[in-house]
Design a protein around this motif. Structure first.
Motif, PDB file in Angstrom:
ATOM      1  N   PHE A  91      12.633 -32.392   8.411  1.00 17.34           N
ATOM      2  CA  PHE A  91      12.906 -30.935   8.250  1.00 17.34           C
ATOM      3  C   PHE A  91      12.638 -30.127   9.284  1.00 17.34           C
ATOM      4  O   PHE A  91      13.468 -29.165   9.760  1.00 17.34           O
ATOM      5  CB  PHE A  91      12.043 -30.432   7.103  1.00 17.34           C
ATOM      6  N   ALA A  92      11.467 -30.509  10.162  1.00 19.57           N
ATOM      7  CA  ALA A  92      11.413 -30.009  11.441  1.00 19.57           C
ATOM      8  C   ALA A  92      12.547 -30.002  12.563  1.00 19.57           C
ATOM      9  O   ALA A  92      12.981 -29.133  13.308  1.00 19.57           O
ATOM     10  CB  ALA A  92      10.269 -30.682  12.048  1.00 19.57           C
ATOM     11  N   ALA A  93      13.080 -31.199  12.544  1.00 15.96           N
ATOM     12  CA  ALA A  93      14.504 -31.478  13.369  1.00 15.96           C
ATOM     13  C   ALA A  93      15.632 -30.666  12.946  1.00 15.96           C
ATOM     14  O   ALA A  93      16.431 -30.075  13.881  1.00 15.96           O
ATOM     15  CB  ALA A  93      14.851 -33.069  13.410  1.00 15.96           C
ATOM     16  N   LEU A  94      15.878 -30.571  11.507  1.00 18.46           N
ATOM     17  CA  LEU A  94      16.792 -29.881  11.119  1.00 18.46           C
ATOM     18  C   LEU A  94      16.685 -28.206  11.344  1.00 18.46           C
ATOM     19  O   LEU A  94      17.441 -27.600  11.434  1.00 18.46           O
ATOM     20  CB  LEU A  94      17.098 -30.376   9.494  1.00 18.46           C
ATOM     21  N   GLY A  95      15.466 -27.916  10.889  1.00 19.30           N
ATOM     22  CA  GLY A  95      15.043 -26.456  11.445  1.00 19.30           C
ATOM     23  C   GLY A  95      15.265 -26.100  12.751  1.00 19.30           C
ATOM     24  O   GLY A  95      15.825 -25.096  12.918  1.00 19.30           O
ATOM     25  N   THR A  96      14.963 -27.116  13.602  1.00 22.26           N
ATOM     26  CA  THR A  96      15.289 -26.682  15.231  1.00 22.26           C
ATOM     27  C   THR A  96      16.798 -26.514  15.448  1.00 22.26           C
ATOM     28  O   THR A  96      17.171 -25.843  15.942  1.00 22.26           O
ATOM     29  CB  THR A  96      14.779 -27.936  15.936  1.00 22.26           C
ATOM     30  N   GLY A  97      17.504 -27.459  14.666  1.00 25.42           N
ATOM     31  CA  GLY A  97      18.925 -27.166  14.778  1.00 25.42           C
ATOM     32  C   GLY A  97      19.660 -26.061  14.294  1.00 25.42           C
ATOM     33  O   GLY A  97      20.485 -25.433  14.735  1.00 25.42           O
ATOM     34  N   ILE A  98      19.051 -25.798  13.120  1.00 22.10           N
ATOM     35  CA  ILE A  98      19.428 -24.514  12.594  1.00 22.10           C
ATOM     36  C   ILE A  98      19.282 -23.250  13.303  1.00 22.10           C
ATOM     37  O   ILE A  98      20.100 -22.320  13.317  1.00 22.10           O
ATOM     38  CB  ILE A  98      18.927 -24.481  10.805  1.00 22.10           C
ATOM     39  N   ALA A  99      17.917 -23.243  13.789  1.00 17.43           N
ATOM     40  CA  ALA A  99      17.585 -22.277  14.634  1.00 17.43           C
ATOM     41  C   ALA A  99      18.402 -22.088  15.973  1.00 17.43           C
ATOM     42  O   ALA A  99      18.789 -20.956  16.290  1.00 17.43           O
ATOM     43  CB  ALA A  99      16.193 -22.399  15.085  1.00 17.43           C
ATOM     44  N   CYS A 100      18.827 -23.064  16.608  1.00 14.54           N
ATOM     45  CA  CYS A 100      19.613 -23.289  17.780  1.00 14.54           C
ATOM     46  C   CYS A 100      20.952 -22.798  17.264  1.00 14.54           C
ATOM     47  O   CYS A 100      21.546 -21.861  18.089  1.00 14.54           O
ATOM     48  CB  CYS A 100      19.505 -24.623  18.418  1.00 14.54           C
ATOM     49  N   GLY A 101      21.465 -23.281  16.287  1.00 16.21           N
ATOM     50  CA  GLY A 101      22.890 -22.847  15.750  1.00 16.21           C
ATOM     51  C   GLY A 101      22.915 -21.395  15.575  1.00 16.21           C
ATOM     52  O   GLY A 101      24.015 -20.883  15.571  1.00 16.21           O
ATOM     53  N   SER A 102      21.953 -20.892  15.112  1.00 19.28           N
ATOM     54  CA  SER A 102      21.957 -19.401  14.717  1.00 19.28           C
ATOM     55  C   SER A 102      21.401 -18.432  16.037  1.00 19.28           C
ATOM     56  O   SER A 102      21.526 -17.213  15.723  1.00 19.28           O
ATOM     57  CB  SER A 102      20.853 -19.051  13.709  1.00 19.28           C
ATOM     58  N   TYR A 103      21.396 -19.118  16.883  1.00 20.42           N
ATOM     59  CA  TYR A 103      21.101 -18.348  18.354  1.00 20.42           C
ATOM     60  C   TYR A 103      19.788 -17.801  18.326  1.00 20.42           C
ATOM     61  O   TYR A 103      19.573 -16.667  18.792  1.00 20.42           O
ATOM     62  CB  TYR A 103      22.447 -17.433  18.629  1.00 20.42           C
ATOM     63  N   VAL A 104      18.948 -18.294  17.485  1.00 23.57           N
ATOM     64  CA  VAL A 104      17.531 -17.597  17.636  1.00 23.57           C
ATOM     65  C   VAL A 104      16.655 -18.523  18.135  1.00 23.57           C
ATOM     66  O   VAL A 104      15.701 -19.257  18.062  1.00 23.57           O
ATOM     67  CB  VAL A 104      16.926 -17.614  16.202  1.00 23.57           C
ATOM     68  N   PHE A 105      16.876 -18.475  19.700  1.00 25.25           N
ATOM     69  CA  PHE A 105      16.347 -19.617  20.560  1.00 25.25           C
ATOM     70  C   PHE A 105      14.784 -19.585  20.872  1.00 25.25           C
ATOM     71  O   PHE A 105      14.027 -20.354  20.851  1.00 25.25           O
ATOM     72  CB  PHE A 105      16.839 -19.343  22.033  1.00 25.25           C
ATOM     73  N   MET A 106      14.026 -18.204  20.653  1.00 23.21           N
ATOM     74  CA  MET A 106      12.677 -18.097  20.887  1.00 23.21           C
ATOM     75  C   MET A 106      12.072 -18.875  19.447  1.00 23.21           C
ATOM     76  O   MET A 106      11.140 -19.446  19.807  1.00 23.21           O
ATOM     77  CB  MET A 106      12.242 -16.636  20.880  1.00 23.21           C
ATOM     78  N   ILE A 107      12.689 -18.495  18.552  1.00 24.39           N
ATOM     79  CA  ILE A 107      12.002 -19.166  17.322  1.00 24.39           C
ATOM     80  C   ILE A 107      12.180 -20.831  17.231  1.00 24.39           C
ATOM     81  O   ILE A 107      11.282 -21.489  16.967  1.00 24.39           O
ATOM     82  CB  ILE A 107      12.610 -18.854  15.956  1.00 24.39           C
TER      83      ILE A 107
END
Length: 133
Positions: free
Chosen positions: A101-117
């Motif tokens: 889930f952490a890896a998926l969450g990282t991908g979702i955050a990057c894909g949403s352009y929320v880089f700082m998160i």
């Protein structure tokens, strides 16, 4: 750096350099999660396939979120298409699910352009996982 990250917080048509940056950041953050998993897990639970899947799942999540964008119809269609995929892998350790889930969450955050998160979330997750070891 903060200006660069905030400049691309919401993008309608991302440039090639932005897409490449997004995938590289997802790869780097997922690699940090995979290294943390490798360092904190007992040797009997470590498998190369699972460690690779942590990194690859982040890249896939980034691709999916970028392709959906703000289009609700595409999102619903993608959900329907992704329900075909069924995880039949039984996890030996509940920590494996959390790392996935952490890896998926990282991908979702990057894909949403929320880089700082993505950066802060990965850093805090890895720090806490190392502390709990």
């Amino acid at each position: 750096m903060l200006e660069f990250l905030s400049l691309y917080s919401k993008i309608q048509n991302p440039t090639l350099e932005m897409v490449v940056f997004t995938f590289l950041l997802a790869f780097l953050c997922a690699s940090c999660i995979a290294v943390t998993y490798y360092k904190t897990s007992p040797s009997s639970l470590k498998t190369a396939n699972f460690i690779q899947s942590l990194i690859l799942s982040s890249i896939i999540a980034t691709m999916i979120v970028q392709s959906i964008g703000d289009n609700v119809a595409s999102g619903l269609g993608m959900i329907g298409a992704l329900t075909i995929i069924n995880f039949r892998t039984s996890f030996r350790d509940p920590r494996d699910i959390i790392f996935m889930f952490a890896a998926l969450g990282t991908g979702i955050a990057c894909g949403s352009y929320v880089f700082m998160i993505a950066i802060l979330g990965t850093s805090i997750f890895c720090f806490v996982a190392l502390c709990l070891k």
